[in-house]
Structure formats: C-alpha cells, structure tokens
Design a protein around this motif. Structure first.
Motif, short mmCIF file in Angstrom:
data_model
loop_
_atom_site.label_atom_id
_atom_site.label_comp_id
_atom_site.label_asym_id
_atom_site.label_seq_id
_atom_site.Cartn_x
_atom_site.Cartn_y
_atom_site.Cartn_z
N GLU A 119 9.44 2.99 -4.39
CA GLU A 119 8.19 3.58 -4.89
C GLU A 119 8.34 3.83 -6.39
O GLU A 119 8.33 4.96 -6.86
CB GLU A 119 7.89 4.88 -4.15
N ARG B 25 2.30 1.60 -3.53
CA ARG B 25 1.23 1.91 -4.50
C ARG B 25 0.81 3.37 -4.40
O ARG B 25 0.58 4.03 -5.42
CB ARG B 25 0.03 1.00 -4.26
N LYS B 26 0.71 3.90 -3.20
CA LYS B 26 0.34 5.30 -3.04
C LYS B 26 1.42 6.22 -3.61
O LYS B 26 1.11 7.26 -4.20
CB LYS B 26 0.11 5.62 -1.56
N ALA C 267 -5.74 11.61 -9.16
CA ALA C 267 -4.34 11.26 -8.95
C ALA C 267 -3.43 12.12 -9.81
O ALA C 267 -2.34 12.49 -9.41
CB ALA C 267 -4.13 9.78 -9.26
N ASP D 120 0.83 -1.20 0.00
CA ASP D 120 0.00 0.00 0.00
C ASP D 120 0.87 1.26 0.00
O ASP D 120 0.54 2.24 -0.67
CB ASP D 120 -0.93 0.01 1.22
N TYR D 121 1.95 1.21 0.73
CA TYR D 121 2.85 2.37 0.78
C TYR D 121 3.44 2.65 -0.60
O TYR D 121 3.45 3.80 -1.07
CB TYR D 121 3.95 2.10 1.80
N ARG E 149 0.86 8.83 -7.15
CA ARG E 149 1.02 10.28 -7.18
C ARG E 149 1.74 10.76 -8.44
O ARG E 149 1.78 11.96 -8.72
CB ARG E 149 1.80 10.75 -5.94
N GLN F 229 -11.44 13.87 -2.55
CA GLN F 229 -10.03 13.68 -2.86
C GLN F 229 -9.78 14.04 -4.31
O GLN F 229 -10.53 13.59 -5.18
CB GLN F 229 -9.62 12.22 -2.59
#
Length: 301
Positions: free
Chosen positions: A118, A19-20, A198, A16-17, A24, A195
């Motif tokens: 990332e 992927r986020k 992206a 998850d870290y 971005r 939100q």
C-alpha cells in the motif's frame, strides 16, 4: 472447496485494496525549480521521514504505509550502494532505481497469495542542468511513469495536481516553488456525499507540520538537503507574502458607487429637471374637456 477467482478479478481487487490504502494518506508534491528539485509533504513527525536521500543526486519520497515503504527505501539504498561499488558511481541513475522498484513492486503485486504494498513512490534525480532532471512515479502494481516538471501523489492527487498545474512554471525560484507547493497542498478537497474528504481536515501548513527537502544542483557531491527550522519558516513567510501580493494584484477594482448604476450618470443628471419646474404631464388619449362650467371649486353648476 475453494471458490475460483479469475485473474482479472483478482488483480482488480488487489489494485482497489492498494488504492484505498494510498488514498488515506496525505498528498505529497515533487517539482522542479531553477536550482534543483523541491520535495514537500505534510508530516508532523520529525523522525519518521517520508522523504530521504538514496544516493549522491537521487532522492526518494513515498506515501502509504510507513513500514512498507521504509523497507523499500532501505532496499533502494542497498541497490544503489552495491551498484556504485561494483561498477561506477555514475552508473547509479534515477531511471535504473525506478526500474528496480517497479520490478520489485510488480513481482509482489502479481503473486497469487499475500497482499500488495500500500505505497506509492517517487524517485527524483537532479541533473547538471534543468533539462537533465528526472522525476519518476512508481505505483503499487509496479507501473512506472516519467513525470516532467512536477508530480502530486497520494491522497486526492488529482485535485492537488490540478492546483499545482495552475501555479507551476519553468524557472521558478525556490520561494515561488514552495509557494506553489503549499497552495496545491492546501487546495480544498470536495468530499463525496456521506464520506469525508480523503485528507480529512486541512490544518494550516507550517514549518512544524511540513517535511521539506531539496536536491541542490549547485552542490558538487551530495545534493540532498533538508529544510527545517528558521530557514524553512523564512521561506514559508516569503512564499505567503508573495502569494498575498499576487492575489491583491489580481483582484479587479470595484466600480465607483457614486457613478455606478445608469449607463451615463452625467447625461442623466443633465437631463433631470431643475428644482421648482413643473414636470410635464404625460400625454393622454382623452379628448379635451375645456374649462369647468361653473364655480372655482370645480363642481359643475
């Protein structure tokens, strides 16, 4: 006393870290065309490249944190050069490089301490014929997949891939492939409630904020070539003109407002009463009363 975290939960948190972090970034696309492989990504910088050459017929594209995928790019160049020197230049393949990247990313991802990369990578190799082209996508956890035809990665990749799938076809020219890539990158992204999207605001894609490169099948040795300046502006203008023509041809013609409305305007006008004729009275259920009993004024006497 440290808390215990199960391996499954630790892997999910890392995934998850990463992927986020990748989400971005701006989306990039890689796709085949009749003369080779086209790589397109939004990039306002002229020196911090997301697309680079790895070897004679192999190119590299990445999204995410620049310092991390630049380290991976340099390591890939070293791997390719050493392999080609120790064995043969023909032994350096896109599949071998993709497997090497997958092992490096997977080993880093599975370490109990530290953070994952990332990044998301694409390795493309152009063949002597279109059926020999290879496109590989490598994720932050070391998973690798073969992507036939095209791939979109980074940012809202699913939305971009869906738009690219509608426009992609085998045997496209370079202008058609560039038009499909630009249309996919400019596809609107629906923001989740509360939100922003992206990709943020979508600026107009021009030669000034695009990084475009190709693997040219016709070149004998080093096939990688960047497209920029007047050549790129000319290709973008041709792609936009071609897209405008296709859109105009696809729009249905509007019905004639003079004849629209009733199923048959001609029959309706034929059945309309002529000017000056008295319209027929509607039928009545009341019995006839006869003429008035007296007076022309209609008042009974």
């Amino acid at each position: 006393m440290p808390f215990y975290v199960s391996p499954d939960q630790q892997m999910r948190d890392k995934s998850d870290y990463a992927r986020k972090g990748v989400a971005r970034s701006r989306s990039s696309v890689v796709l085949q065309y009749s003369g080779g492989i086209l790589m397109v990504t939004p990039n306002v910088s002229s020196v911090l490249h997301k697309i680079s050459e790895i070897y004679d017929r192999i190119a590299f594209a990445a999204v995410g944190r620049y310092n991390e995928y630049e380290v991976l790019r340099k390591a890939g160049v070293t791997y390719a050069d050493v392999t080609g020197y120790q064995f043969d230049r023909g032994d350096v393949t896109g599949r071998g490089l993709a497997n090497w990247y997958a092992q490096a990313l997977g080993q880093n991802f599975s370490e109990p301490s530290g953070k994952p990369y990332e990044v998301e990578l694409v390795v493309a190799e152009v063949g002597a014929k279109p059926d020999g082209d290879q496109i590989y996508r490598i994720s932050w956890d070391g998973s690798v997949s073969d992507e036939p035809g095209f791939v979109a990665f980074g940012g809202p990749a699913d939305t971009v891939a869906a738009a690219l799938k509608e426009r992609f076809s085998d045997g496209m020219t370079l202008t058609e492939a560039l038009g499909a890539a630009l249309a996919a990158l400019a596809a609107p992204v629906a923001a989740t409630p509360g939100q922003p999207a992206a990709n943020g605001a979508q600026p107009e894609l021009t030669a000034a904020n695009l990084e475009v490169a190709i693997l040219d099948r016709a070149r004998a040795h080093r096939t990688f070539r960047r497209l920029h300046g007047p050549r790129l502006e000319e290709l973008i203008a041709q792609a936009n003109a071609s897209g405008s023509t296709e859109t105009a041809d696809a729009e249905p013609s509007e019905p004639d407002t003079a004849t629209a409305g009733t199923p048959s305007a001609a029959s309706a006008s034929a059945e309309a009463p002529t000017t000056g004729s008295k319209p027929a009275s509607p039928p009545s259920d009341d019995p006839p009363t006869g003429p008035p009993s007296a007076g022309s004024d209609g008042i009974p006497r």
